[in-house]
Motif scaffolding. Structure first.
Motif, PDB file in Angstrom:
ATOM      1  N   THR A 224       0.832  -1.215   0.000  1.00 35.55           N
ATOM      2  CA  THR A 224       0.000   0.000   0.000  1.00 35.55           C
ATOM      3  C   THR A 224       0.861   1.258   0.000  1.00 35.55           C
ATOM      4  OG1 THR A 224      -1.920   1.020   1.096  1.00 35.55           O
ATOM      5  CG2 THR A 224      -0.123   0.278   2.510  1.00 35.55           C
ATOM      6  N   HIS A 225       0.242   2.373  -0.432  1.00 34.73           N
ATOM      7  CA  HIS A 225       0.861   3.696  -0.390  1.00 34.73           C
ATOM      8  C   HIS A 225      -0.020   4.633   0.441  1.00 34.73           C
ATOM      9  CE1 HIS A 225       3.354   3.352  -4.392  1.00 34.73           C
ATOM     10  NE2 HIS A 225       3.769   2.528  -3.439  1.00 34.73           N
ATOM     11  N   VAL A 226       0.605   5.365   1.357  1.00 33.98           N
ATOM     12  CA  VAL A 226      -0.056   6.463   2.071  1.00 33.98           C
ATOM     13  C   VAL A 226       0.885   7.650   1.974  1.00 33.98           C
ATOM     14  CG1 VAL A 226      -0.994   7.302   4.248  1.00 33.98           C
ATOM     15  CG2 VAL A 226      -1.256   4.884   3.630  1.00 33.98           C
ATOM     16  N   ARG A 227       0.390   8.758   1.433  1.00 32.00           N
ATOM     17  CA  ARG A 227       1.241   9.910   1.114  1.00 32.00           C
ATOM     18  C   ARG A 227       1.236  11.005   2.189  1.00 32.00           C
ATOM     19  NH1 ARG A 227       2.745  10.278  -4.365  1.00 32.00           N
ATOM     20  NH2 ARG A 227       2.151   8.409  -5.539  1.00 32.00           N
ATOM     21  N   GLY A 228       0.488  10.811   3.225  1.00 32.67           N
ATOM     22  CA  GLY A 228       0.475  11.790   4.313  1.00 32.67           C
ATOM     23  C   GLY A 228      -0.480  11.353   5.393  1.00 32.67           C
ATOM     24  N   LEU A 229      -0.119  11.632   6.641  1.00 31.73           N
ATOM     25  CA  LEU A 229      -0.989  11.299   7.777  1.00 31.73           C
ATOM     26  C   LEU A 229      -0.787  12.363   8.845  1.00 31.73           C
ATOM     27  CD1 LEU A 229      -3.019   9.353   9.041  1.00 31.73           C
ATOM     28  CD2 LEU A 229      -1.106   7.989   9.891  1.00 31.73           C
ATOM     29  N   GLN A 230      -1.879  12.964   9.283  1.00 28.84           N
ATOM     30  CA  GLN A 230      -1.823  14.057  10.252  1.00 28.84           C
ATOM     31  C   GLN A 230      -2.813  13.803  11.381  1.00 28.84           C
ATOM     32  OE1 GLN A 230      -2.685  17.478   7.798  1.00 28.84           O
ATOM     33  NE2 GLN A 230      -0.576  17.629   7.030  1.00 28.84           N
ATOM     34  N   ILE A 231      -2.432  14.219  12.593  1.00 26.69           N
ATOM     35  CA  ILE A 231      -3.265  14.068  13.778  1.00 26.69           C
ATOM     36  C   ILE A 231      -3.535  15.472  14.332  1.00 26.69           C
ATOM     37  CG2 ILE A 231      -3.532  12.937  16.007  1.00 26.69           C
ATOM     38  CD1 ILE A 231      -3.122  10.989  13.709  1.00 26.69           C
ATOM     39  N   TYR A 232      -4.813  15.793  14.583  1.00 29.75           N
ATOM     40  CA  TYR A 232      -5.175  17.139  15.038  1.00 29.75           C
ATOM     41  C   TYR A 232      -5.890  17.087  16.380  1.00 29.75           C
ATOM     42  CZ  TYR A 232      -4.010  19.203  10.539  1.00 29.75           C
ATOM     43  OH  TYR A 232      -3.336  19.645   9.416  1.00 29.75           O
ATOM     44  N   ALA A 233      -5.574  18.071  17.217  1.00 25.22           N
ATOM     45  CA  ALA A 233      -6.249  18.281  18.497  1.00 25.22           C
ATOM     46  C   ALA A 233      -6.757  19.710  18.550  1.00 25.22           C
ATOM     47  CB  ALA A 233      -5.290  18.009  19.658  1.00 25.22           C
ATOM     48  N   ALA A 234      -7.633  19.976  19.504  1.00 29.49           N
ATOM     49  CA  ALA A 234      -8.176  21.330  19.645  1.00 29.49           C
ATOM     50  C   ALA A 234      -7.085  22.284  20.106  1.00 29.49           C
ATOM     51  CB  ALA A 234      -9.341  21.329  20.625  1.00 29.49           C
ATOM     52  N   GLU A 235      -7.086  23.477  19.549  1.00 27.21           N
ATOM     53  CA  GLU A 235      -6.120  24.503  19.935  1.00 27.21           C
ATOM     54  C   GLU A 235      -6.449  24.988  21.331  1.00 27.21           C
ATOM     55  OE1 GLU A 235      -2.786  26.476  19.364  1.00 27.21           O
ATOM     56  OE2 GLU A 235      -3.709  25.817  17.492  1.00 27.21           O
ATOM     57  N   THR A 236      -5.489  24.906  22.259  1.00 24.13           N
ATOM     58  CA  THR A 236      -5.714  25.363  23.625  1.00 24.13           C
ATOM     59  C   THR A 236      -5.353  26.831  23.743  1.00 24.13           C
ATOM     60  OG1 THR A 236      -3.502  24.626  24.228  1.00 24.13           O
ATOM     61  CG2 THR A 236      -5.306  23.085  24.605  1.00 24.13           C
ATOM     62  N   PRO A 237      -6.115  27.624  24.515  1.00 19.90           N
ATOM     63  CA  PRO A 237      -5.817  29.052  24.650  1.00 19.90           C
ATOM     64  C   PRO A 237      -4.417  29.286  25.202  1.00 19.90           C
ATOM     65  CG  PRO A 237      -7.981  28.526  25.564  1.00 19.90           C
ATOM     66  CD  PRO A 237      -7.299  27.225  25.274  1.00 19.90           C
ATOM     67  N   GLY A 238      -3.679  30.191  24.556  1.00 20.93           N
ATOM     68  CA  GLY A 238      -2.353  30.564  25.033  1.00 20.93           C
ATOM     69  C   GLY A 238      -1.225  29.686  24.549  1.00 20.93           C
ATOM     70  N   SER A 239      -1.532  28.665  23.740  1.00 19.86           N
ATOM     71  CA  SER A 239      -0.466  27.792  23.228  1.00 19.86           C
ATOM     72  C   SER A 239      -0.224  28.100  21.776  1.00 19.86           C
ATOM     73  CB  SER A 239      -0.852  26.320  23.388  1.00 19.86           C
ATOM     74  OG  SER A 239      -1.989  26.018  22.612  1.00 19.86           O
ATOM     75  N   ALA A 240       1.028  28.071  21.381  1.00 18.47           N
ATOM     76  CA  ALA A 240       1.395  28.330  19.994  1.00 18.47           C
ATOM     77  C   ALA A 240       1.286  27.051  19.193  1.00 18.47           C
ATOM     78  CB  ALA A 240       2.831  28.862  19.922  1.00 18.47           C
ATOM     79  N   PRO A 241       0.973  27.161  17.879  1.00 25.48           N
ATOM     80  CA  PRO A 241       0.884  25.969  17.041  1.00 25.48           C
ATOM     81  C   PRO A 241       2.191  25.182  17.047  1.00 25.48           C
ATOM     82  CG  PRO A 241      -0.017  27.890  15.900  1.00 25.48           C
ATOM     83  CD  PRO A 241       0.636  28.392  17.145  1.00 25.48           C
ATOM     84  N   GLY A 242       2.101  23.862  17.281  1.00 21.57           N
ATOM     85  CA  GLY A 242       3.302  23.021  17.294  1.00 21.57           C
ATOM     86  C   GLY A 242       4.094  23.098  18.582  1.00 21.57           C
ATOM     87  N   GLU A 243       3.570  23.801  19.592  1.00 20.45           N
ATOM     88  CA  GLU A 243       4.304  23.941  20.850  1.00 20.45           C
ATOM     89  C   GLU A 243       4.336  22.609  21.605  1.00 20.45           C
ATOM     90  OE1 GLU A 243       4.058  26.479  25.038  1.00 20.45           O
ATOM     91  OE2 GLU A 243       2.604  26.791  23.436  1.00 20.45           O
TER      92      GLU A 243
END
Length: 258
Positions: A224-243
């Motif tokens: 099989t081929h999978v070209r990308g996989l991402q996991i997302y959570a809710a943005e918490t107040p006061g936290s920077a993206p990817g922190e």
């Protein structure tokens, strides 16, 4: 004595009322023409350049309004075009937390492993190299609340390598994994979103370990081929993206890709 005839000219008869009115109208017209001629502006020599003071103010205002309208349109167009091209409308208020996890796969062909799976370039891909089912394991050092899972599949380029039957499992470890959702796909192309709204009342999956399993491919393909996989959570107040929220050194060491 010779006789001389003396001729006398008769006085012209007095003008009638209609003739007087006609004469008065002619005088009025003549006077109006002369006034118009005197009031007509002098024509400017076309070879003479206009000075700054000679430009009409109304023309300047119209040009400024046109420039403002064009600027506003460009900003709006650029914003709407970037949003449509990136496909981020459904990700508002979410952040990608895949960098907080340790990633492993069941098998991989050399040069097509976890690094290619996690790369933002969708021309790269993970390719399995073994019997089905194929697995992608995302292990977090502490429990997280997952809102969305996204994967990039490309039937046009991968054909028989394209997954058609998949499932997502969750647990605290490999010993207690429970299936949370199934996917039946037909010629998928692009980002596929796995919503977790029905997993819990608040639509969040609380987990330490997520496993994505591929059970079948298009045309009964083996690998099989999978070209990308991402996991997302809710943005918490006061936290920077990817922190990174972890502070323990041993936990930070677990975040490295295996």
């Amino acid at each position: 004595m010779p006789f001389h005839r003396i001729s006398r000219r008769r006085a012209p008869p007095p003008p009638s009322e209609s003739e007087e009115d006609s004469h008065a109208d002619q005088e009025t017209i003549s006077q109006g023409d002369s006034d118009n001629m005197s009031a007509a502006p002098t024509q400017r020599d076309p070879t003479t350049p206009l000075e700054d003071s000679d430009e009409p103010e109304e023309l300047e205002d119209e040009e400024e309004e046109e420039e403002e309208e064009e600027y506003d349109g460009d900003v709006h167009s650029a914003t709407s075009t970037d949003a449509a091209a990136k496909g981020l409308d459904s990700l508002v208020g979410l952040k990608e937390i895949g960098n907080l996890a340790s990633w492993t796969v069941s098998t991989a062909k050399p040069g097509n492993g976890v690094e290619q799976l996690r790369d933002e370039d969708t021309t790269l891909f993970w390719q399995s190299d073994g019997p089905q089912p194929h697995h992608i394991n995302i292990h977090f050092a502490k429990r997280v609340k997952v809102k969305r899972i996204r994967m990039y599949l490309d039937f046009e380029n991968d054909e028989s390598y394209t997954p058609t039957k998949m499932s997502v499992l969750s647990g605290t470890g490999f010993h207690d994994l429970i299936e949370v959702t199934k996917l039946d796909l037909e010629r998928p192309t692009g980002w596929i979103e796995v919503r977790l709204d029905d997993v819990h009342e608040d639509g969040e999956l609380r987990t330490f370990l997520i496993q994505v399993a591929i059970h079948a491919n298009h045309q009964n393909g083996k690998d099989t081929h999978v070209r990308g996989l991402q996991i997302y959570a809710a943005e918490t107040p006061g936290s920077a993206p990817g922190e990174i929220e972890y502070t323990n050194i041993s936990m930070l060491q677990e975040l490295q890709l295996r």
